[in-house]
Design an enzyme around this catalytic site. Structure first.
Site, PDB file in Angstrom:
ATOM      1  N   ASP A 309       0.931  -1.236   0.099  1.00  0.00           N
ATOM      2  CA  ASP A 309      -0.089  -0.121   0.040  1.00  0.00           C
ATOM      3  C   ASP A 309       0.968   1.125  -0.139  1.00  0.00           C
ATOM      4  O   ASP A 309       1.732   1.458   0.923  1.00  0.00           O
ATOM      5  CB  ASP A 309      -0.805  -0.050   1.365  1.00  0.00           C
ATOM      6  CG  ASP A 309      -1.977   1.171   1.200  1.00  0.00           C
ATOM      7  OD1 ASP A 309      -1.865   2.078   0.455  1.00  0.00           O
ATOM      8  OD2 ASP A 309      -2.709   1.185   2.319  1.00  0.00           O
ATOM      9  N   HIS A 310       0.841   2.044  -1.168  1.00  0.00           N
ATOM     10  CA  HIS A 310       1.876   3.029  -1.200  1.00  0.00           C
ATOM     11  C   HIS A 310       1.462   4.309  -0.472  1.00  0.00           C
ATOM     12  O   HIS A 310       2.231   5.262  -0.317  1.00  0.00           O
ATOM     13  CB  HIS A 310       1.753   3.501  -2.689  1.00  0.00           C
ATOM     14  CG  HIS A 310       3.080   3.937  -3.078  1.00  0.00           C
ATOM     15  ND1 HIS A 310       4.093   4.673  -2.348  1.00  0.00           N
ATOM     16  CD2 HIS A 310       3.924   3.891  -4.422  1.00  0.00           C
ATOM     17  CE1 HIS A 310       5.097   4.774  -2.977  1.00  0.00           C
ATOM     18  NE2 HIS A 310       5.182   4.446  -4.373  1.00  0.00           N
ATOM     19  N   ARG A 311       0.272   4.411   0.186  1.00  0.00           N
ATOM     20  CA  ARG A 311      -0.089   5.361   1.331  1.00  0.00           C
ATOM     21  C   ARG A 311       0.851   5.157   2.456  1.00  0.00           C
ATOM     22  O   ARG A 311       1.092   6.058   3.457  1.00  0.00           O
ATOM     23  CB  ARG A 311      -1.469   5.083   1.492  1.00  0.00           C
ATOM     24  CG  ARG A 311      -2.481   5.576   0.256  1.00  0.00           C
ATOM     25  CD  ARG A 311      -3.834   5.190   0.623  1.00  0.00           C
ATOM     26  NE  ARG A 311      -4.176   3.892   1.197  1.00  0.00           N
ATOM     27  CZ  ARG A 311      -5.423   3.387   1.632  1.00  0.00           C
ATOM     28  NH1 ARG A 311      -6.488   4.163   1.552  1.00  0.00           N
ATOM     29  NH2 ARG A 311      -5.399   2.051   1.810  1.00  0.00           N
TER      30      ARG A 311
END
Length: 333
Positions: A309-311
């Site tokens: 998850d790039h967040r």
């Protein structure tokens, strides 16, 4: 729904269904119920009739409420017809026998629903994975891992009955220890911030016929490989016999999925909400490796692919996590 000026002015009565009215831009708009059935008395009669529908005439198909007489339900089941595709003309959209006959006449009598429709669990998985791809900005990192040391450890550390621990077990063991050094990857994105989980609970994908489950090994970082293996085998057996409890598949903080039993070299997996990552493992095969001195060796190798998850996780953090997994796998545990 079309809102007219007449219906929006305070004190002005809304038009009776079936009446022609002039819309905001001067167009003529006709309400839904046909003329001739638009009297208030007629509407009361229809509402009264709808309230009398027995519960057995109501079904929920694919999340949609469908009303049909028991006779129609029976015929549709025998012919493999999905009632959700038929427009009912009875009270509250009740599908009558004539509606079904008209539908069959138009469709040539061919079933519109394949036998073996999705189960409630399959639909829940489908919705969750769809939501994951829509909400989570996935990114993927992959690397090759030599598996010689891992396989040697597996051979040397046989179980009491002479069997070997599963490859899933060794992957879970390695991932759990790597997560201990990367707590951010063992978190969830909640209310616009990462929330770290206290425990490391690793789920693993299990296919059971047409179903897909992800049973969870709780506190996996505190257990040795043989303890994890006993739980993996127990949960896998429960999954294939359809006896998993809700607790068995809840609370995971990271997931691993292994397709090494198939001729799949590598693949990318979808993150299991609300987790921050998943590790996909391909088959272990042979390769010719040339060392720094020019020596050639036949090695066992597999490709692992991390979805993140790039967040929560940036590229460097994801890469460092993959490096740690590679080091643990190649170090023989």
């Amino acid at each position: 729904e079309i809102k007219t000026e007449v219906s929006s002015i305070k004190g002005v009565q809304r038009p009776i269904p079936g009446m022609k009215v002039t819309g905001v831009h001067g167009e003529t708009v006709k309400t839904e119920i046909p003329e001739g059935k638009a009297t208030r008395e007629g509407m009361k009669q229809r509402e009264a009739a709808a309230k009398k529908l027995p519960p057995r005439q109501v079904q929920v198909i694919g999340g949609k409420t469908v009303r049909a007489t028991p006779l129609v339900q029976n015929i549709a089941q025998k012919k493999g017809i999905s009632l959700e595709n038929i427009q009912g003309t009875g009270p509250r959209g009740l599908i009558t026998k004539k509606d079904l006959e008209d539908y069959l006449a138009l469709s040539g009598g061919e079933p519109t629903q394949a036998k073996g429709a999705f189960s409630a669990h399959q639909l829940a998985v489908a919705r969750s994975l769809t939501r994951s791809k829509q909400e989570i900005p996935h990114f993927y990192l992959k690397c090759r891992c030599f598996a010689d040391a891992l396989l040697a450890w597996r051979e040397k550390n046989r179980l009491g009955d002479g069997g070997k621990v599963s490859i899933d077990t060794l992957i879970i063991y390695v991932v759990a220890r790597a997560l201990g050094e990367f707590p951010l990857i063992n978190s969830s994105f909640i209310e616009n911030r990462p929330v770290l989980h206290k425990g490391i609970h690793v789920g693993f994908a299990v296919a059971a016929g047409e179903e897909l489950y992800a049973p969870v090994i709780r506190d996996a970082n505190t257990k040795d490989a043989k303890k994890i293996d006993a739980e993996v085998k127990k949960l896998s057996s429960k999954a294939r016999s359809g006896k998993l409890d809700p607790r068995d598949v809840s609370g995971g903080t990271f997931t691993v999925t292994n397709l090494g039993m198939y001729p799949v070299d590598e693949f990318c997996a979808i993150i299991n909400l609300p987790q921050a990552g998943i590790l996909a493992v391909g088959r272990i095969g042979k390769t010719l490796d040339i060392d720094e001195n020019g020596g050639m060796h036949i090695r066992s190798v597999c490709t692992i692919t991390g979805s993140f998850d790039h967040r929560i996780v940036n590229g460097a953090q994801g890469a460092a996590f993959m490096q740690k997994i590679k080091d643990l796998m190649e170090g023989g545990l």
